[in-house]
Design a protein around this motif. Structure first.
Motif, PDB file in Angstrom:
ATOM      1  N   ILE A 150       0.869  -1.188   0.000  1.00  0.00           N
ATOM      2  CA  ILE A 150       0.000   0.000   0.000  1.00  0.00           C
ATOM      3  C   ILE A 150       0.901   1.231   0.000  1.00  0.00           C
ATOM      4  N   ASP A 151       0.639   2.145  -0.926  1.00  0.00           N
ATOM      5  CA  ASP A 151       1.255   3.466  -0.871  1.00  0.00           C
ATOM      6  C   ASP A 151       0.139   4.472  -0.646  1.00  0.00           C
ATOM      7  N   ILE A 152       0.228   5.221   0.441  1.00  0.00           N
ATOM      8  CA  ILE A 152      -0.767   6.258   0.728  1.00  0.00           C
ATOM      9  C   ILE A 152      -0.181   7.575   0.230  1.00  0.00           C
ATOM     10  N   LEU A 153      -0.906   8.259  -0.633  1.00  0.00           N
ATOM     11  CA  LEU A 153      -0.389   9.496  -1.225  1.00  0.00           C
ATOM     12  C   LEU A 153      -1.284  10.666  -0.826  1.00  0.00           C
ATOM     13  N   ASP A 154      -0.685  11.665  -0.206  1.00  0.00           N
ATOM     14  CA  ASP A 154      -1.443  12.820   0.263  1.00  0.00           C
ATOM     15  C   ASP A 154      -0.899  14.055  -0.451  1.00  0.00           C
ATOM     16  N   CYS A 155      -1.687  14.547  -1.401  1.00  0.00           N
ATOM     17  CA  CYS A 155      -1.242  15.700  -2.186  1.00  0.00           C
ATOM     18  C   CYS A 155      -2.119  16.909  -1.883  1.00  0.00           C
ATOM     19  N   ASN A 156      -1.486  17.989  -1.455  1.00  0.00           N
ATOM     20  CA  ASN A 156      -2.217  19.244  -1.322  1.00  0.00           C
ATOM     21  C   ASN A 156      -1.625  20.228  -2.318  1.00  0.00           C
ATOM     22  N   ALA A 157      -2.368  20.476  -3.394  1.00  0.00           N
ATOM     23  CA  ALA A 157      -1.869  21.400  -4.417  1.00  0.00           C
ATOM     24  C   ALA A 157      -2.497  22.778  -4.222  1.00  0.00           C
ATOM     25  N   GLY A 158      -2.958  23.040  -3.012  1.00  0.00           N
ATOM     26  CA  GLY A 158      -3.580  24.343  -2.731  1.00  0.00           C
ATOM     27  C   GLY A 158      -2.520  25.417  -2.558  1.00  0.00           C
ATOM     28  N   ASP A 159      -2.846  26.632  -2.974  1.00  0.00           N
ATOM     29  CA  ASP A 159      -1.924  27.751  -2.806  1.00  0.00           C
ATOM     30  C   ASP A 159      -2.642  28.845  -2.017  1.00  0.00           C
ATOM     31  N   HIS A 160      -2.074  29.188  -0.829  1.00  0.00           N
ATOM     32  CA  HIS A 160      -2.728  30.217   0.003  1.00  0.00           C
ATOM     33  C   HIS A 160      -2.059  31.578  -0.152  1.00  0.00           C
ATOM     34  N   GLY A 161      -0.991  31.641  -0.950  1.00  0.00           N
ATOM     35  CA  GLY A 161      -0.358  32.936  -1.224  1.00  0.00           C
ATOM     36  C   GLY A 161       0.615  33.409  -0.163  1.00  0.00           C
ATOM     37  N   TYR A 162       0.695  32.724   0.990  1.00  0.00           N
ATOM     38  CA  TYR A 162       1.690  33.096   2.007  1.00  0.00           C
ATOM     39  C   TYR A 162       2.995  32.355   1.708  1.00  0.00           C
ATOM     40  N   PRO A 163       4.156  32.952   2.044  1.00  0.00           N
ATOM     41  CA  PRO A 163       5.408  32.210   1.861  1.00  0.00           C
ATOM     42  C   PRO A 163       5.448  30.946   2.730  1.00  0.00           C
ATOM     43  N   PHE A 164       4.875  31.017   3.943  1.00  0.00           N
ATOM     44  CA  PHE A 164       4.883  29.837   4.816  1.00  0.00           C
ATOM     45  C   PHE A 164       3.664  29.860   5.731  1.00  0.00           C
ATOM     46  N   ALA A 165       2.900  28.792   5.695  1.00  0.00           N
ATOM     47  CA  ALA A 165       1.771  28.626   6.626  1.00  0.00           C
ATOM     48  C   ALA A 165       1.435  27.146   6.637  1.00  0.00           C
ATOM     49  N   THR A 166       0.829  26.671   7.710  1.00  0.00           N
ATOM     50  CA  THR A 166       0.435  25.260   7.740  1.00  0.00           C
ATOM     51  C   THR A 166      -1.075  25.172   7.618  1.00  0.00           C
ATOM     52  N   ASN A 167      -1.528  24.059   7.036  1.00  0.00           N
ATOM     53  CA  ASN A 167      -2.960  23.934   6.758  1.00  0.00           C
ATOM     54  C   ASN A 167      -3.778  23.422   7.920  1.00  0.00           C
ATOM     55  N   PHE A 168      -3.110  22.861   8.909  1.00  0.00           N
ATOM     56  CA  PHE A 168      -3.837  22.582  10.148  1.00  0.00           C
ATOM     57  C   PHE A 168      -2.917  22.952  11.292  1.00  0.00           C
ATOM     58  N   ASN A 169      -3.345  22.733  12.485  1.00  0.00           N
ATOM     59  CA  ASN A 169      -2.611  23.171  13.682  1.00  0.00           C
ATOM     60  C   ASN A 169      -1.086  23.140  13.457  1.00  0.00           C
ATOM     61  N   PRO A 170      -0.410  24.310  13.428  1.00  0.00           N
ATOM     62  CA  PRO A 170       1.004  24.358  13.055  1.00  0.00           C
ATOM     63  C   PRO A 170       1.901  23.513  13.956  1.00  0.00           C
ATOM     64  N   GLU A 171       1.546  23.468  15.249  1.00  0.00           N
ATOM     65  CA  GLU A 171       2.384  22.717  16.176  1.00  0.00           C
ATOM     66  C   GLU A 171       2.360  21.228  15.817  1.00  0.00           C
ATOM     67  N   ILE A 172       1.155  20.699  15.594  1.00  0.00           N
ATOM     68  CA  ILE A 172       1.009  19.272  15.272  1.00  0.00           C
ATOM     69  C   ILE A 172       1.649  19.005  13.903  1.00  0.00           C
ATOM     70  N   ASN A 173       1.379  19.887  12.949  1.00  0.00           N
ATOM     71  CA  ASN A 173       1.880  19.711  11.588  1.00  0.00           C
ATOM     72  C   ASN A 173       3.412  19.694  11.553  1.00  0.00           C
ATOM     73  N   ILE A 174       4.038  20.648  12.230  1.00  0.00           N
ATOM     74  CA  ILE A 174       5.502  20.750  12.168  1.00  0.00           C
ATOM     75  C   ILE A 174       6.165  19.609  12.943  1.00  0.00           C
ATOM     76  N   ARG A 175       5.557  19.211  14.035  1.00  0.00           N
ATOM     77  CA  ARG A 175       6.092  18.050  14.767  1.00  0.00           C
ATOM     78  C   ARG A 175       6.096  16.829  13.842  1.00  0.00           C
ATOM     79  N   GLU A 176       5.032  16.694  13.041  1.00  0.00           N
ATOM     80  CA  GLU A 176       4.904  15.526  12.164  1.00  0.00           C
ATOM     81  C   GLU A 176       5.951  15.546  11.049  1.00  0.00           C
ATOM     82  N   VAL A 177       6.123  16.703  10.391  1.00  0.00           N
ATOM     83  CA  VAL A 177       6.984  16.706   9.202  1.00  0.00           C
ATOM     84  C   VAL A 177       8.467  16.868   9.535  1.00  0.00           C
ATOM     85  N   SER A 178       8.795  17.312  10.747  1.00  0.00           N
ATOM     86  CA  SER A 178      10.216  17.441  11.062  1.00  0.00           C
ATOM     87  C   SER A 178      10.756  16.187  11.762  1.00  0.00           C
ATOM     88  N   ALA A 179       9.878  15.205  11.972  1.00  0.00           N
ATOM     89  CA  ALA A 179      10.323  13.948  12.605  1.00  0.00           C
ATOM     90  C   ALA A 179      10.983  13.051  11.554  1.00  0.00           C
TER      91      ALA A 179
END
Ligand code: NDP
Length: 400
Positions: A164-193
């Motif tokens: 199984i390959d799970i693919l999660d693509c977000n091709a949305g553009d919010h126009g900010y140089p940097f922002a997270t799409n859900f709770n930044p603390e949870i999001n950054i903990r997840e992607v920097s691990a």
């Protein structure tokens, strides 16, 4: 018809609550309870007037006794936990004490160790069985729909799923140089691990963002994606018989990755408290305070998401591949419920999971991951409530 207590009133909860109100045949009454009651009251004011009766309450979900008092007062059929993963265990304790069904979208994570795994919640299995109540874990999109897709593929299309390959693509553009799409603390903990995947019964660990692939997503086009650890790998590795490898990939743009690296390099993503002007602060929590609120991205985000699973296995002795996915449009979500697609793709399955547990379609006491239930009613509900799925029998594979 039933009563649901919804805990949390952030991005995901707002969508789930809109959907409960659309689905008033199932949700006769809801109570929205969160740390900041004014947010619950504002949402109630927006949604009042429909058939679902709405009340609100203030609760600190870190405190079991406050939760128990609220549950005893409101007497819900199900508690839908849409606060943060840190509150999972206290809310599960309160459900146990009051013999009330429990549903969440993310597994428990201790605040001080950025390590999410199911062991803490699976430890409640026997107590939930004895109490005769159900805990449904991970009823968002990923985890959530990805587990339902896996159970559906196994039930209808394979004798055995090996990859199984799970693919999660977000091709949305919010126009900010940097922002997270859900709770930044949870999001950054997840992607920097560190990344990891499950192969031949064990975890293979990678450096953060070490494994990159390009995938040509239906309705979106080619995007860079990176292998991450993700919580559903742990339960699917156990619950899908015959599995040899499961991986999870998420797309990131170059700007996001460059900003993240820079923030990491200067120590802003650390969860170790530091002393600042006589006060202890956690750098990541401070970063959260200066980043755009994910809820504010709704009106600005344009583009689509595509999240799904590619399966490879055997049917009638022959090799078979199968791809199940959903495409969701940020602006369409915003028009419908005032949120972008990341909250939408999580909030809709949260409502559906709560409905199926509440109305007894999914029953069986204990602590269960979503793929342990019959996927068919959930798959029907996805089509009905705004996340229609698509399938392909000849998908492009990740490694070809
Ligand atoms: P938000 O930060 O937008 O919302 C969290 C809410 O929980 C806020 O209303 C917050 O209150 C409330 N809260 C936090 N602490 C407490 C507490 N101690 N007591 C009561 N309420 C509290 O997060 P999201 O809506 O983006 O995410 C919600 C959940 O969904 C998270 O667990 C996240 O991991 C999960 N998720 C799951 C996904 C999936 O696909 N499975 C995808 C995306 C998210 P306040 O308003 O006061 O801050």
């Amino acid at each position: 018809m039933g009563k649901a207590l919804i805990i949390g009133c952030g991005g995901v909860a707002s969508v789930a609550i809109h959907k409960c109100c659309q689905n008033s045949e199932a949700f006769e009454e809801i109570c929205i309870a969160s740390r900041t009651k004014s947010k619950c009251d504002a949402l109630k004011a927006k949604l009042d007037g429909g058939k679902t009766k709405i009340t609100t309450a203030q609760v600190d979900a870190n405190k079991v006794e406050e939760l128990v008092a609220l549950i005893e007062k409101f007497r819900p059929d199900v508690v839908l936990n849409l606060a943060l993963p840190y509150q999972d265990l206290t809310i599960m304790d309160a459900c146990l004490a009051t013999k009330t069904h429990y549903v969440d979208t993310a597994n428990y994570e201790p605040e001080d160790t950025a390590k999410f795994e199911y062991k803490w919640q699976w430890a409640y299995r026997e107590r939930y069985e004895k109490a005769g109540i159900t805990a449904l874990l991970g009823s968002g999109f990923d985890p959530g729909v990805t587990g339902v897709f896996s159970a559906y593929a196994l039930k209808h299309h394979f004798d055995e799923i090996n990859y199984i390959d799970i693919l999660d693509c977000n091709a949305g553009d919010h126009g900010y140089p940097f922002a997270t799409n859900f709770n930044p603390e949870i999001n950054i903990r997840e992607v920097s691990a560190k990344g990891s995947y499950w192969e031949d019964g064990k975890w293979v660990e990678t450096e953060p963002m070490e494994i990159k692939r390009v995938y040509n997503f239906p309705e979106i086009g080619p995007k860079d994606m990176y292998l991450l650890h993700h919580e559903e790998l742990e339960s699917l590795g156990i619950n899908i018989p015959g599995i040899r490898r499961i991986r999870f990939f998420m797309t990131f743009g170059q700007s996001y990755l460059t900003h993240l690296k820079c923030l990491e390099n200067v120590g802003m993503t650390s969860i170790e408290p530091i002393e600042f002007e006589g006060k202890k602060i956690v750098p990541l929590q401070f970063l959260k305070a200066v980043l755009p609120d994910p809820a504010s991205l709704g009106p600005r985000t344009k583009g689509k998401t595509n999240i799904g699973c590619i399966f490879k296995g055997k049917k009638d002795g022959k090799d078979k591949t199968y791809y199940l996915y959903n495409v969701c449009d940020h602006q369409e979500c915003y028009k419908e419920v005032g949120s972008q697609a990341i909250s939408y793709t999580t909030g809709v399955p949260a409502m559906i999971g709560a409905m199926l547990v509440m109305n007894g379609t999914w029953k069986g006491p204990g602590v269960k991951n979503i793929e342990e239930f019959d996927p068919d009613p959930f798959m029907d509900a996805l089509n009905k409530w705004g996340l229609p799925w698509k399938e392909s029998f000849h998908p492009e594979m990740v490694d070809e």
